[in-house]
Design an enzyme around this catalytic site. Structure first.
Site, PDB file in Angstrom:
ATOM      1  N   ARG A  38     118.518   5.835   2.038  1.00 24.22           N
ATOM      2  CA  ARG A  38     117.258   5.692   1.276  1.00 24.22           C
ATOM      3  C   ARG A  38     117.045   6.820   0.281  1.00 24.22           C
ATOM      4  NH1 ARG A  38     115.683   3.745   6.284  1.00 24.22           N
ATOM      5  NH2 ARG A  38     115.469   5.857   7.089  1.00 24.22           N
ATOM      6  N   SER A  39     117.342   8.057   0.675  1.00 24.71           N
ATOM      7  CA  SER A  39     117.059   9.178  -0.236  1.00 24.71           C
ATOM      8  C   SER A  39     118.330   9.784  -0.846  1.00 24.71           C
ATOM      9  CB  SER A  39     116.252  10.274   0.484  1.00 24.71           C
ATOM     10  OG  SER A  39     116.969  10.730   1.596  1.00 24.71           O
ATOM     11  N   CYS A 129     105.411  19.971  18.764  1.00 31.65           N
ATOM     12  CA  CYS A 129     104.490  20.766  17.940  1.00 31.65           C
ATOM     13  C   CYS A 129     103.243  21.212  18.709  1.00 31.65           C
ATOM     14  CB  CYS A 129     104.091  20.000  16.691  1.00 31.65           C
ATOM     15  SG  CYS A 129     103.658  18.276  16.995  1.00 31.65           S
ATOM     16  N   SER A 158      99.900  13.741   9.817  1.00 28.25           N
ATOM     17  CA  SER A 158     101.240  14.144   9.371  1.00 28.25           C
ATOM     18  C   SER A 158     102.139  14.493  10.554  1.00 28.25           C
ATOM     19  CB  SER A 158     101.162  15.323   8.394  1.00 28.25           C
ATOM     20  OG  SER A 158     100.446  16.391   8.982  1.00 28.25           O
ATOM     21  N   LYS A 209     105.515  15.300  27.184  1.00 26.36           N
ATOM     22  CA  LYS A 209     106.268  16.397  26.549  1.00 26.36           C
ATOM     23  C   LYS A 209     105.542  17.721  26.767  1.00 26.36           C
ATOM     24  CE  LYS A 209     107.977  13.560  22.740  1.00 26.36           C
ATOM     25  NZ  LYS A 209     107.788  13.209  21.328  1.00 26.36           N
ATOM     26  N   ARG A 231      94.967  11.240  18.301  1.00 25.55           N
ATOM     27  CA  ARG A 231      95.252  11.243  16.850  1.00 25.55           C
ATOM     28  C   ARG A 231      93.926  11.174  16.108  1.00 25.55           C
ATOM     29  NH1 ARG A 231      99.901  12.712  15.083  1.00 25.55           N
ATOM     30  NH2 ARG A 231     101.061  11.048  16.107  1.00 25.55           N
ATOM     31  N   HIS A 238      97.143  20.627  13.730  1.00 28.34           N
ATOM     32  CA  HIS A 238      96.640  20.137  15.015  1.00 28.34           C
ATOM     33  C   HIS A 238      95.628  21.150  15.559  1.00 28.34           C
ATOM     34  CE1 HIS A 238      99.636  17.134  14.789  1.00 28.34           C
ATOM     35  NE2 HIS A 238     100.457  17.504  15.754  1.00 28.34           N
TER      36      HIS A 238
HETATM   37  N1  LIG Z   1     105.664  15.989  11.327  1.00 33.18           N
HETATM   38  C1  LIG Z   1     105.422  16.887  12.266  1.00 33.18           C
HETATM   39  O1  LIG Z   1     104.326  17.478  12.324  1.00 33.18           O
HETATM   40  C2  LIG Z   1     106.471  17.230  13.292  1.00 33.18           C
HETATM   41  C3  LIG Z   1     106.219  18.291  14.150  1.00 33.18           C
HETATM   42  C4  LIG Z   1     107.171  18.622  15.121  1.00 33.18           C
HETATM   43  C5  LIG Z   1     108.347  17.910  15.198  1.00 33.18           C
HETATM   44  N2  LIG Z   1     108.553  16.872  14.345  1.00 33.18           N
HETATM   45  C6  LIG Z   1     109.827  16.159  14.472  1.00 33.18           C
HETATM   46  O2  LIG Z   1     110.609  16.474  13.320  1.00 33.18           O
HETATM   47  C7  LIG Z   1     111.421  15.355  12.972  1.00 33.18           C
HETATM   48  C8  LIG Z   1     111.128  14.975  11.517  1.00 33.18           C
HETATM   49  O3  LIG Z   1     109.765  14.622  11.407  1.00 33.18           O
HETATM   50  P1  LIG Z   1     109.038  14.331  10.018  1.00 33.18           P
HETATM   51  O4  LIG Z   1     107.607  14.370  10.329  1.00 33.18           O
HETATM   52  O5  LIG Z   1     109.584  15.198   8.944  1.00 33.18           O
HETATM   53  O6  LIG Z   1     109.473  12.806   9.761  1.00 33.18           O
HETATM   54  P2  LIG Z   1     109.519  12.006   8.372  1.00 33.18           P
HETATM   55  O7  LIG Z   1     108.571  12.563   7.397  1.00 33.18           O
HETATM   56  O8  LIG Z   1     109.384  10.574   8.764  1.00 33.18           O
HETATM   57  O9  LIG Z   1     111.009  12.268   7.858  1.00 33.18           O
HETATM   58  C9  LIG Z   1     112.130  11.758   8.534  1.00 33.18           C
HETATM   59  C10 LIG Z   1     113.390  12.242   7.853  1.00 33.18           C
HETATM   60  O10 LIG Z   1     114.517  11.732   8.577  1.00 33.18           O
HETATM   61  C11 LIG Z   1     115.472  11.296   7.621  1.00 33.18           C
HETATM   62  N3  LIG Z   1     116.394  10.287   8.159  1.00 33.18           N
HETATM   63  C12 LIG Z   1     116.089   9.062   8.626  1.00 33.18           C
HETATM   64  N4  LIG Z   1     117.221   8.410   8.987  1.00 33.18           N
HETATM   65  C13 LIG Z   1     118.243   9.265   8.732  1.00 33.18           C
HETATM   66  C14 LIG Z   1     119.644   9.180   8.893  1.00 33.18           C
HETATM   67  N5  LIG Z   1     120.239   8.087   9.392  1.00 33.18           N
HETATM   68  N6  LIG Z   1     120.411  10.242   8.525  1.00 33.18           N
HETATM   69  C15 LIG Z   1     119.833  11.360   8.021  1.00 33.18           C
HETATM   70  N7  LIG Z   1     118.499  11.501   7.847  1.00 33.18           N
HETATM   71  C16 LIG Z   1     117.708  10.460   8.200  1.00 33.18           C
HETATM   72  C17 LIG Z   1     114.626  10.692   6.523  1.00 33.18           C
HETATM   73  O11 LIG Z   1     115.426  10.608   5.354  1.00 33.18           O
HETATM   74  P3  LIG Z   1     115.343   9.346   4.363  1.00 33.18           P
HETATM   75  O12 LIG Z   1     114.104   9.566   3.550  1.00 33.18           O
HETATM   76  O13 LIG Z   1     116.593   9.456   3.594  1.00 33.18           O
HETATM   77  O14 LIG Z   1     115.291   8.114   5.219  1.00 33.18           O
HETATM   78  C18 LIG Z   1     113.520  11.746   6.407  1.00 33.18           C
HETATM   79  O15 LIG Z   1     113.941  12.804   5.583  1.00 33.18           O
HETATM   80  C19 LIG Z   1     111.093  14.251  13.985  1.00 33.18           C
HETATM   81  O16 LIG Z   1     112.007  14.300  15.051  1.00 33.18           O
HETATM   82  C20 LIG Z   1     109.713  14.642  14.479  1.00 33.18           C
HETATM   83  O17 LIG Z   1     109.428  14.158  15.757  1.00 33.18           O
HETATM   84  C21 LIG Z   1     107.660  16.522  13.385  1.00 33.18           C
END
Ligand SMILES: NC(=O)c1ccc[n+]([C@@H]2O[C@H](COP(=O)([O-])OP(=O)(O)OC[C@H]3O[C@@H](n4cnc5c(N)ncnc54)[C@H](OP(=O)(O)O)[C@@H]3O)[C@@H](O)[C@H]2O)c1
Length: 326
Positions: A38-39, A129, A158, A209, A231, A238
């Site tokens: 996608r990206s 988080c 987010s 968790k 949420r 948070h």
């Molecule tokens: N958001 C938070 O506050 C937060 C806090 C703690 C932990 N996390 C954890 O951090 C991780 C990322 O969260 P996020 O919030 O950044 O999610 P997000 O905004 O949905 O981003 C997900 C990312 O994963 C990539 N991705 C998806 N499929 C992929 C693949 N097959 N190969 C490589 N990259 C792929 C996507 O890239 P494309 O755009 O190319 O699909 C995108 O860059 C998750 O495990 C989440 O649980 C998030």
């Protein structure tokens, strides 16, 4: 200088990692950026007008110039690709929940158990988080004695990634609720106590968790953590209402002194100035306020932190910097 990769560079956490890398010694060499198809091919601003291109993560990627990879994608992506990075000699700091509870995988908040980071090309897990924010606030208060924890969270949209932010924007603009994309209920003008899947015991995966990861990080197998994770229609940061119940009488002044000198947190002593998610968005420190003694053995506090930064990207960067210093 080691070179770094970010997997999931287009997401909320990946984008925050890039911002931090621009200011870090780890970003002296431009990082490699990976995403899905996608990206792939998308240009991302780097430093001094330079741009970096996102590469598709697949078997043909050459990892030979990478020393450490910051994974900011789903658990499925981490499970599929992180072992290959390790086999290729790359250390992995993973933000997903895929490996957090695996025996032998360090689950690290640098201020609490940073000594677990070694220089080996291994997986190091970044905790959940809300767990990071909770433990930064309460780990210092263990010096007053063992406690039981009751923590209710107020989690920003987010926390569910870009999809969560887009859902709030969409509902605000057009009242357009799309069930499951990513939320099970409308979020604008609403809130819901259901984050993740519900287990057989009725706890959600987010609540589970917080219990399991707190026990591992604090090395306290019978720690009690009772949570309700909610949420709320807040974009970023948070908040947590935390109650600690001790077996014996405690002093508020002793608790305040411990919070005052804690690492990674800012203690706000004025109860009329509680930390708030809006103004604290994009800040690094976790803020602790409204400290109260509401019984001889009971302390209560209010905690706010940017879950994309200290709850994810910043904590991961600090782990990577520790790894580099070994
Ligand atoms: N958001 C938070 O506050 C937060 C806090 C703690 C932990 N996390 C954890 O951090 C991780 C990322 O969260 P996020 O919030 O950044 O999610 P997000 O905004 O949905 O981003 C997900 C990312 O994963 C990539 N991705 C998806 N499929 C992929 C693949 N097959 N190969 C490589 N990259 C792929 C996507 O890239 P494309 O755009 O190319 O699909 C995108 O860059 C998750 O495990 C989440 O649980 C998030």
């Amino acid at each position: 200088m080691p070179s770094v990769a970010v997997v999931g560079a287009s997401g909320c956490v990946g984008e925050a990692m890039l911002e931090l890398l621009r200011e870090s010694a780890l970003g002296e060499e431009p990082p490699r950026l990976f995403g899905s198809a996608r990206s792939a091919g998308r240009a991302v601003p780097w430093k001094e007008g330079f741009e970096l291109e996102i590469e598709e993560l697949n078997e043909s990627a050459d990892l030979s110039d990478i020393d450490v990879a910051l994974f900011a994608a789903s658990g499925d992506v981490a499970r599929k690709w992180a072992p290959w990075f390790i086999d290729e000699g790359v250390a992995v700091v993973d933000n997903s929940s895929a490996f957090r509870l695996e025996p032998g995988v360090p689950l690290v908040i640098p201020e609490i158990n940073g000594e677990l980071v070694s220089s080996a090309p291994a997986i190091i897990a970044n905790p959940n988080c809300s767990t990071i924010l909770l433990l930064l606030a309460i780990a210092p208060l263990r010096a007053l004695g063992p406690y039981r924890v009751i923590a209710d969270t107020y989690q920003a949209v987010s926390g569910a990634g870009r999809g969560g932010l887009e859902a709030l924007e969409r509902e605000r603009a057009r009242g357009d609720f799309q069930e499951g994309n990513p939320f099970p209920f409308p979020i604008e003008g609403n809130l819901f106590p259901l984050i993740g899947e519900v287990g057989e015991d009725g706890m959600t995966s987010e609540e589970r968790k917080m219990l399991d990861e707190s026990r591992k990080i604090l090395d306290w197998p019978d720690l009690r953590v009772h949570t309700t994770c909610v949420r709320v229609p807040v974009e970023r940061c948070h908040s947590l209402a935390v109650t600690l119940v001790y077996p014996k009488e405690i002093s508020r002044a002793d608790a305040a002194a411990l919070l005052q000198s804690a690492k990674g947190t800012t203690y706000i002593s004025d109860p009329s100035r509680p930390p708030l998610p809006g103004p604290l968005s994009r800040t690094h420190s976790v803020h602790v306020g409204r400290l109260r003694r509401t019984g001889e053995r009971v302390l209560q506090l209010w905690v706010v932190g940017d879950q994309i930064l200290k709850g994810a990207a910043l904590n991961a960067m600090q782990i990577a910097e520790l790894w580099r210093s070994k």
